[in-house]
Write a protein that holds these residues in place. Structure first.
Motif, PDB file in Angstrom:
ATOM      1  N   ASN A 185       0.821  -1.214   0.000  1.00  0.00           N
ATOM      2  CA  ASN A 185       0.000   0.000   0.000  1.00  0.00           C
ATOM      3  C   ASN A 185       0.854   1.263   0.000  1.00  0.00           C
ATOM      4  OD1 ASN A 185       0.934   0.126   2.620  1.00  0.00           O
ATOM      5  ND2 ASN A 185      -1.014  -0.459   3.543  1.00  0.00           N
ATOM      6  N   SER A 186       2.142   1.093  -0.212  1.00  0.00           N
ATOM      7  CA  SER A 186       3.050   2.231  -0.359  1.00  0.00           C
ATOM      8  C   SER A 186       4.256   1.786  -1.165  1.00  0.00           C
ATOM      9  CB  SER A 186       3.498   2.772   1.004  1.00  0.00           C
ATOM     10  OG  SER A 186       4.312   1.835   1.676  1.00  0.00           O
ATOM     11  N   MET A 187       4.934   2.767  -1.763  1.00  0.00           N
ATOM     12  CA  MET A 187       6.165   2.517  -2.506  1.00  0.00           C
ATOM     13  C   MET A 187       7.200   3.533  -2.019  1.00  0.00           C
ATOM     14  SD  MET A 187       4.419   1.935  -6.292  1.00  0.00           S
ATOM     15  CE  MET A 187       5.662   0.832  -6.982  1.00  0.00           C
ATOM     16  N   GLU A 188       8.435   3.322  -2.377  1.00  0.00           N
ATOM     17  CA  GLU A 188       9.491   4.205  -1.903  1.00  0.00           C
ATOM     18  C   GLU A 188      10.437   4.586  -3.027  1.00  0.00           C
ATOM     19  OE1 GLU A 188      12.612   1.863   0.517  1.00  0.00           O
ATOM     20  OE2 GLU A 188      10.810   0.606   0.595  1.00  0.00           O
ATOM     21  N   CYS A 189      11.185   5.657  -2.794  1.00  0.00           N
ATOM     22  CA  CYS A 189      12.151   6.141  -3.778  1.00  0.00           C
ATOM     23  C   CYS A 189      13.357   6.674  -3.022  1.00  0.00           C
ATOM     24  CB  CYS A 189      11.519   7.241  -4.633  1.00  0.00           C
ATOM     25  SG  CYS A 189      12.676   8.109  -5.719  1.00  0.00           S
ATOM     26  N   TYR A 190      14.548   6.181  -3.354  1.00  0.00           N
ATOM     27  CA  TYR A 190      15.764   6.738  -2.778  1.00  0.00           C
ATOM     28  C   TYR A 190      16.160   7.945  -3.626  1.00  0.00           C
ATOM     29  CZ  TYR A 190      16.166   2.345  -0.210  1.00  0.00           C
ATOM     30  OH  TYR A 190      15.927   1.273   0.610  1.00  0.00           O
ATOM     31  N   PHE A 191      16.140   9.105  -3.013  1.00  0.00           N
ATOM     32  CA  PHE A 191      16.351  10.330  -3.778  1.00  0.00           C
ATOM     33  C   PHE A 191      17.432  11.183  -3.131  1.00  0.00           C
ATOM     34  CE2 PHE A 191      15.201  14.865  -4.501  1.00  0.00           C
ATOM     35  CZ  PHE A 191      15.498  14.898  -5.855  1.00  0.00           C
ATOM     36  N   GLU A 192      18.357  11.623  -3.960  1.00  0.00           N
ATOM     37  CA  GLU A 192      19.389  12.535  -3.477  1.00  0.00           C
ATOM     38  C   GLU A 192      19.553  13.673  -4.461  1.00  0.00           C
ATOM     39  OE1 GLU A 192      24.094  12.782  -2.124  1.00  0.00           O
ATOM     40  OE2 GLU A 192      23.199  10.827  -2.599  1.00  0.00           O
ATOM     41  N   ASP A 193      19.266  14.866  -4.000  1.00  0.00           N
ATOM     42  CA  ASP A 193      19.578  16.083  -4.736  1.00  0.00           C
ATOM     43  C   ASP A 193      20.997  16.446  -4.329  1.00  0.00           C
ATOM     44  OD1 ASP A 193      19.936  18.804  -5.457  1.00  0.00           O
ATOM     45  OD2 ASP A 193      17.773  19.126  -5.445  1.00  0.00           O
ATOM     46  N   ILE A 194      21.926  16.455  -5.266  1.00  0.00           N
ATOM     47  CA  ILE A 194      23.333  16.626  -4.895  1.00  0.00           C
ATOM     48  C   ILE A 194      23.606  17.988  -4.272  1.00  0.00           C
ATOM     49  CG2 ILE A 194      24.105  15.023  -6.674  1.00  0.00           C
ATOM     50  CD1 ILE A 194      25.173  17.556  -8.170  1.00  0.00           C
ATOM     51  N   PHE A 195      22.676  18.932  -4.430  1.00  0.00           N
ATOM     52  CA  PHE A 195      22.871  20.255  -3.837  1.00  0.00           C
ATOM     53  C   PHE A 195      22.319  20.342  -2.419  1.00  0.00           C
ATOM     54  CE2 PHE A 195      22.825  21.218  -8.456  1.00  0.00           C
ATOM     55  CZ  PHE A 195      24.119  21.696  -8.553  1.00  0.00           C
ATOM     56  N   SER A 196      21.783  19.252  -1.923  1.00  0.00           N
ATOM     57  CA  SER A 196      21.267  19.199  -0.560  1.00  0.00           C
ATOM     58  C   SER A 196      22.226  18.407   0.313  1.00  0.00           C
ATOM     59  CB  SER A 196      19.878  18.552  -0.540  1.00  0.00           C
ATOM     60  OG  SER A 196      19.458  18.297   0.777  1.00  0.00           O
ATOM     61  N   SER A 197      22.262  18.730   1.588  1.00  0.00           N
ATOM     62  CA  SER A 197      23.137  17.990   2.510  1.00  0.00           C
ATOM     63  C   SER A 197      22.510  16.670   2.935  1.00  0.00           C
ATOM     64  CB  SER A 197      23.440  18.838   3.752  1.00  0.00           C
ATOM     65  OG  SER A 197      22.230  19.232   4.392  1.00  0.00           O
ATOM     66  N   ASP A 198      21.233  16.480   2.620  1.00  0.00           N
ATOM     67  CA  ASP A 198      20.522  15.266   3.031  1.00  0.00           C
ATOM     68  C   ASP A 198      20.090  14.435   1.821  1.00  0.00           C
ATOM     69  OD1 ASP A 198      20.541  15.842   5.793  1.00  0.00           O
ATOM     70  OD2 ASP A 198      18.824  17.179   5.558  1.00  0.00           O
ATOM     71  N   ALA A 199      20.528  13.173   1.786  1.00  0.00           N
ATOM     72  CA  ALA A 199      19.885  12.205   0.908  1.00  0.00           C
ATOM     73  C   ALA A 199      18.658  11.710   1.658  1.00  0.00           C
ATOM     74  CB  ALA A 199      20.832  11.051   0.611  1.00  0.00           C
ATOM     75  N   THR A 200      17.615  11.345   0.958  1.00  0.00           N
ATOM     76  CA  THR A 200      16.397  11.003   1.682  1.00  0.00           C
ATOM     77  C   THR A 200      15.667   9.851   1.012  1.00  0.00           C
ATOM     78  OG1 THR A 200      14.416  11.942   2.713  1.00  0.00           O
ATOM     79  CG2 THR A 200      14.871  12.591   0.434  1.00  0.00           C
ATOM     80  N   THR A 201      14.609   9.420   1.644  1.00  0.00           N
ATOM     81  CA  THR A 201      13.710   8.415   1.101  1.00  0.00           C
ATOM     82  C   THR A 201      12.331   9.046   0.983  1.00  0.00           C
ATOM     83  OG1 THR A 201      14.959   6.626   2.160  1.00  0.00           O
ATOM     84  CG2 THR A 201      12.707   6.125   1.451  1.00  0.00           C
ATOM     85  N   LEU A 202      11.717   8.897  -0.179  1.00  0.00           N
ATOM     86  CA  LEU A 202      10.371   9.403  -0.413  1.00  0.00           C
ATOM     87  C   LEU A 202       9.389   8.249  -0.333  1.00  0.00           C
ATOM     88  CD1 LEU A 202      11.178  11.577  -3.572  1.00  0.00           C
ATOM     89  CD2 LEU A 202      11.095  12.357  -1.194  1.00  0.00           C
ATOM     90  N   VAL A 203       8.292   8.447   0.373  1.00  0.00           N
ATOM     91  CA  VAL A 203       7.256   7.424   0.502  1.00  0.00           C
ATOM     92  C   VAL A 203       6.038   7.838  -0.307  1.00  0.00           C
ATOM     93  CG1 VAL A 203       5.749   6.167   2.077  1.00  0.00           C
ATOM     94  CG2 VAL A 203       8.078   6.749   2.790  1.00  0.00           C
TER      95      VAL A 203
END
Length: 555
Positions: free
Chosen positions: A55-73
């Motif tokens: 009932n959910s999916m995820e995405c590993y996302f990193e904007d190289i101009f941000s100090s945080d890599a993150t996970t999107l749900v």
């Protein structure tokens, strides 16, 4: 006859390469490079959680101009609709995926520019297989490419893990480059790629090729350097092939990378670009040259502002040699940018030391000024790094990052009003008056387990304190955890606060705290506020000093 045939085939290969590089060049619009929100929305036809298994999916996302890599749900509503908003600084090719599926469908790929809304319908095709149909925007413009973004991964995989000498690997890389070009030509013809799709696929080819070579060199060093356990329980490094080990630190052995145009901004769209950036940023020759620039005539590293700046220049020079360029290309500037945002907090802390240095009456005025001059502080390092960002957009992002960080006044922030944050709130209530140091870890993470095992005695001492509590949170298929998880916790974390959540909930915690790699640490105040990233405790070993300093700042 065989020689003649080989000559003809070689000519065809050269012609194919020339055609691919010269034909259908696509001009990158200027408005691609801006910061704005991307919205991915749509519907899965015939969706039920039971049929699809998630009932959910995820995405590993990193904007190289941000100090945080993150996970999107990406939450899937009962009627199959979904919508996710996130911010990006350039066009991205990404995918939402599910770890499990009951019917084989588990990936929603997309391509979007900042500011776009991408509408996607997932439904069965004429063969009864679930397929993504793009109703608008950049994803629709490049849908043939989106359905073939993995065309190079199987070709590149053998080079990633190749176990042979650098000389042999060069030959393999040469063949890989030709095979990739042939694959690109074949697939682009078969699926009628547009000029933009050809250019994006060519960027994919280059990122995959460079990533494979950098991985090979990284693993090659692991193969020629062995860790040998000593009697006292420590380890020493034993070089089993000194010639190969030396070769890994020579820029000339990275000439394979010279095929790649690291000034091509389309490379950023590839979802593996951030990994390639990491590999090149920490390339062995560049890191060694940086260290040599900071070393005095006795071979001792002198960590002061003059040497750090000198090391930066040596690092830049090495990156240019590595990539075969006479200037700081976009990739080299991105490498500098990542170091800039990673070191920013330390420079800021050092800047705060300047008043106490000037007030030190045990030193002469000249000695105080010299110490200020050599302090690796923000006022010293910021202009130096800013001058290296000759690309206007990178320069702009560096200035924006500085403004954002300097505007941070709160040392801690309240947790957002999200259901998964209730887990943290409950822990605060369970341990009133204590700071929580949360270790996000996993059974499949070697560094996580190593940190846990090596800190057992330290943690036993921390357990005697009444002002702090260590918490260990891991994700498993079920909240009970696997047999391996239970056995490991019983052996290494028996006396600790351990929490096992489902993988889906762990993903939500990753999104909440903006991380996608583990181990990851967070510090929560007794009032259940998240401590700012430059102040949080990243581990257990210097907890006395770091916690005392944190308490002083929070007063």
């Amino acid at each position: 006859m065989k020689k003649l045939l080989s000559t003809i085939l070689l000519a065809l290969v050269v012609l194919t390469t020339q055609e691919l590089e010269a034909a259908n060049r696509y001009t990158v619009p200027q408005d691609w490079f801006r910061t704005d929100t991307i919205t991915v929305k749509g519907r899965i036809e015939g969706y039920t959680p039971e049929l699809f298994g998630f009932n959910s999916m995820e995405c590993y996302f990193e904007d190289i101009f941000s100090s945080d890599a993150t996970t999107l749900v990406l939450d899937i509503a009962p009627d199959g609709t979904f919508c996710k908003k996130f911010q990006a600084s350039y066009p991205v090719q990404q995918e939402f995926f599910s770890r499990e599926s009951n019917n084989g469908f588990k990936v929603i790929p997309f391509f979007a520019r900042p500011g776009e809304t991408i509408d996607i319908t997932v439904k069965r095709d004429e063969n009864g297989q679930y397929q993504c149909y793009y109703n608008n925007g950049s994803s629709r413009d490049v849908q043939n490419w989106l359905r073939n973004t993995d065309i190079f991964s199987d070709l590149a995989h053998p080079l990633h893990m190749y176990q042979a000498t650098i000389a042999e690997a060069r030959k393999k890389a040469e063949k890989l480059w030709k095979d990739m070009k042939h694959r690109l030509k074949s697939v682009s013809r078969q699926y009628h790629f547009t000029p933009l799709e050809k250019e994006l696929a060519m960027a994919d080819l280059q990122v995959n090729f460079a990533y494979a070579w950098m991985d090979y060199m990284m693993y090659r060093q692991d193969a020629v350097r062995k860790f040998v356990k000593m009697d006292d329980g420590g380890y020493r490094i034993e070089i089993v092939d000194s010639a190969e080990n030396d070769a890994i630190f020579e820029e000339k052995n990275y000439e394979t990378l010279h095929r790649v145009d690291f000034d091509n901004p389309l490379l950023l769209a590839n979802n593996q670009y951030s990994i390639l950036l990491n590999r090149i940023q920490f390339a062995r020759p560049a890191m060694q040259r940086r260290q040599e620039g900071m070393t005095n005539e006795k071979g001792i590293i002198e960590n002061n502002a003059s040497n750090v700046i000198k090391g930066l220049r040596s690092y830049q020079s090495s990156l240019c040699k590595l990539m075969g360029t006479d200037h700081d290309n976009i990739m080299a500037q991105h490498c500098n940018y990542k170091r800039y945002i990673n070191d920013f907090n330390l420079w800021r802390i050092n800047e705060d030391l300047n008043p106490s240095i000037l007030a030190d009456t045990t030193k002469t005025e000249a000695e105080r000024q010299e110490e200020i001059e050599e302090n690796i502080s923000l006022s010293k390092m910021y202009p130096v790094y800013l001058a290296t960002f000759t690309d206007p957009y990178i320069h702009q992002k560096a200035e924006a990052f500085y403004a954002y960080k300097m505007a941070q006044k709160d040392l801690s922030t309240p947790l957002p009003d999200a259901p998964i944050a209730d887990l943290i709130r409950q822990l605060t209530q369970k341990y009133p008056g204590r700071f929580l140091i949360i270790d996000f870890w996993g059974m499949g993470c070697g560094p996580c387990r190593s940190a846990i095992e090596n800190s057992k005695q330290t943690r036993a001492q921390i357990a005697q304190r009444d002002d702090v509590k260590l918490v260990f949170i891991a994700g498993e298929r079920t909240t009970e955890g696997s047999d391996a998880y239970k056995k490991y916790v019983a052996e290494w974390l028996a006396d600790e606060e351990t929490i096992c959540v489902t993988n889906a909930d762990f993903t939500r915690l990753q999104e909440l705290f903006h991380f996608n790699g583990i181990p990851h640490y967070e510090t929560i105040t007794p009032e259940c506020r998240r401590v700012r990233d430059d102040l949080r405790l990243n581990g257990f070993y210097n907890i006395d000093t770091e916690l005392r300093q944190l308490k002083e700042k929070l007063k």
